[in-house]
Design a protein around this motif. Structure first.
Motif, PDB file in Angstrom:
ATOM      1  N   GLN A 193      31.520 -37.456  16.289  1.00  0.00           N
ATOM      2  CA  GLN A 193      30.527 -38.122  15.458  1.00  0.00           C
ATOM      3  C   GLN A 193      29.182 -38.197  16.182  1.00  0.00           C
ATOM      4  O   GLN A 193      29.123 -38.404  17.385  1.00  0.00           O
ATOM      5  CB  GLN A 193      30.988 -39.537  15.082  1.00  0.00           C
ATOM      6  N   SER A 194      28.114 -38.054  15.412  1.00  0.00           N
ATOM      7  CA  SER A 194      26.761 -38.197  15.962  1.00  0.00           C
ATOM      8  C   SER A 194      26.093 -39.474  15.468  1.00  0.00           C
ATOM      9  O   SER A 194      25.098 -39.917  16.036  1.00  0.00           O
ATOM     10  CB  SER A 194      25.897 -36.990  15.571  1.00  0.00           C
ATOM     11  N   ASP A 195      26.625 -40.070  14.400  1.00  0.00           N
ATOM     12  CA  ASP A 195      26.097 -41.309  13.850  1.00  0.00           C
ATOM     13  C   ASP A 195      26.769 -42.494  14.546  1.00  0.00           C
ATOM     14  O   ASP A 195      27.993 -42.537  14.673  1.00  0.00           O
ATOM     15  CB  ASP A 195      26.366 -41.350  12.342  1.00  0.00           C
ATOM     16  N   GLN A 225      30.686 -43.523  14.233  1.00  0.00           N
ATOM     17  CA  GLN A 225      31.504 -43.439  15.440  1.00  0.00           C
ATOM     18  C   GLN A 225      32.289 -44.731  15.653  1.00  0.00           C
ATOM     19  O   GLN A 225      33.480 -44.713  15.977  1.00  0.00           O
ATOM     20  CB  GLN A 225      30.608 -43.155  16.650  1.00  0.00           C
ATOM     21  N   PRO A 234      19.065 -32.533  24.238  1.00  0.00           N
ATOM     22  CA  PRO A 234      20.417 -32.080  24.600  1.00  0.00           C
ATOM     23  C   PRO A 234      20.438 -31.520  26.014  1.00  0.00           C
ATOM     24  O   PRO A 234      19.497 -30.861  26.459  1.00  0.00           O
ATOM     25  CB  PRO A 234      20.715 -31.003  23.554  1.00  0.00           C
TER      26      PRO A 234
END
Length: 473
Positions: free
Chosen positions: A254-256, A260, A311
């Motif tokens: 998950q990135s949210d 998450q 990143p």
């Protein structure tokens, strides 16, 4: 409205804490009536619910400041808190079912607090239908209990469990477990929780810290029924382990931030239900409490972790073999400490061995995560690691033992189950999952990454695809 509601909740917390202290020191219980029962489990839940609700009320006074929905928000939050307290104290089967249904309706209404936001209303509808299904299962189970035990009170029904034929006992247990799975968002009923991210952050905090835990409360309150058949307990182990393992894998992709945390809640609820299946209902309640406090903090602090980061070209280098050996020793020692403090045997093969194994893996993962994020010298790490691990395990064991003492007079399962093939498989899967996480298999295998990400998606109608869809409301 905000001021009065907040002060009232904190007053209830003070009363609940005082009553819990009196019960713990003197053993005094209020008389059990046809409608209400005040016992150790109820007092523990009352103190936890009012404390978390008080924190959420206080936080929301600033969070909701200036919102046109403030009055409706506080009215429903206060009503939801009172309903949960009544649910914990209910001794009448009909009152318990009514509180369960009303709890779901109020929670769905809070998820869709913003009336003009289509995504919020879609999330509320999904939650409302899920809770309606869970309430139907619970009503069916309680109806069978009342019909075969010829009583309408929970305490008397649990005392007459032997009046239930084996087939009815199995059916009632399955219905109760199904209702608990829906409320605690276990797989495959996790969709309503992962789709509820449109809820205001204070609602998410109260929901993830307290209301999804109601599944564990349901299993603990009716432990005398669900623990009567070994096959049912094995089924509870299976569904709990599936949610714990799969949702933990979902969380990694998950990135949210809130999503998450949502996946983490599904995993934690799976572990809570797994503990019930192992026969350790007191451990499940202890996990419910500690997870609730921690998850409430994470949601209320979620806004502080949203930052813009570039990143990394490659992941940071892992520590050498020395630190890994140290963390391994710390994990094994932590498991032995937990087993000693809670009376789990490390020699006899029982379900306690499975619980201890999960504790060892959790300590190992936490220790390695701490080593990756710290800049301490190796000597300082060797000293700091036991100083962090030992108090945390002592706290968990202390809460566990305290809950077991407070609920000793309740018809809750206290004897661990014998180890079966399923327990061995679950233990092996937890070890395999730990190895997969440490080696980063989800990052090295694009198909696995994509599959985990697709399985953990919320309902499309509840997703805000552009920030203007949020800011407009």
């Amino acid at each position: 409205m905000a001021t009065v509601s907040t002060r009232f909740i904190w007053m209830l917390f003070a009363v609940s804490l005082g009553a819990l202290g009196m019960h713990a020191t003197t053993g005094l219980d209020a008389p059990t009536g046809a409608l209400l029962r005040v016992d150790g489990l109820m007092l523990v839940m009352a103190a936890v619910v009012t404390f978390v609700s008080g924190i959420v009320h206080s936080f929301a006074r600033r969070y909701m400041d200036g919102s046109q929905h403030t009055r409706r928000f506080y009215a429903r939050l206060l009503a939801l808190t009172l309903v949960v307290l009544l649910l914990a104290a209910a001794n009448h089967l009909a009152l318990f079912a009514a509180c369960w249904a009303l709890m779901g309706w109020l929670l769905a209404d809070l998820i869709g607090l913003i009336r003009g936001w289509p995504q919020a209303q879609a999330a509320a509808r999904r939650a409302r239908w899920s809770f309606l299904g869970g309430s139907a299962l619970l009503v069916a189970a309680l109806g069978l209990i009342a019909g075969y035990t010829e009583t309408a009170t929970i305490s008397e029904a649990l005392a007459r469990t032997d009046m239930l034929p084996t087939s009815v006992l199995a059916g009632v247990s399955v219905l109760l477990v199904g209702a608990a799975m829906i409320q605690s968002a276990l797989i495959p009923f996790h969709g309503w929780l992962l789709s509820s991210m449109t809820a205001p952050t204070p609602v998410s905090a109260f929901m993830h810290a307290g209301l999804v835990n109601a599944g564990g409360l349901l299993l603990a309150r009716f432990a005398g029924i669900v623990a009567a058949l070994p096959a049912v307990m094995l089924g509870i182990v299976a569904v709990g382990a599936l949610s714990a393992l799969l949702a933990q894998a979902w969380m990694l992709v998950q990135s949210d931030v809130k999503r998450q945390l949502g996946c983490s809640t599904v995993a934690q609820m799976g572990f809570m239900v797994l503990q019930c299946g192992l026969g350790f209902f007191a451990a499940a309640i202890a996990h419910l409490i500690l997870h609730g406090f921690y998850k409430a903090y994470l949601f209320l602090a979620s806004g502080a972790v949203v930052t813009a980061k570039a990143p990394r070209a490659k992941p940071p280098a892992a520590p050498g073999a020395g630190p890994w050996i140290g963390t391994g020793i710390a994990a094994v020692a932590g498991g032995a400490l937990f087993a000693w403090l809670t009376g789990k045997s490390l020699v006899a093969l029982g379900s306690g061995a499975v619980l201890t194994l999960v504790v060892v893996l959790s300590v190992l993962h936490a220790a390695k995560t701490a080593l990756r994020s710290t800049a301490l010298a190796p000597g300082a790490r060797a000293i700091a690691l036991p100083l962090v691990v030992a108090p945390a395990l002592a706290l968990y064991a202390g809460v566990y033992n305290g809950i077991a003492a407070l609920t000793a007079d309740l018809p809750m399962a206290v004897a661990p189950a014998e180890v079966s093939v399923l327990h061995a498989v679950v233990g092996a899967l937890f070890v395999l999952a730990y190895i997969a996480i440490e080696r980063g298999w989800h990052r090295e295998r694009p198909r696995l990454y994509a599959a985990l990400l697709n399985m953990s998606q919320p309902a499309p109608s509840t997703v805000t695809n552009h920030r203007t869809q949020y800011h407009a409301h």
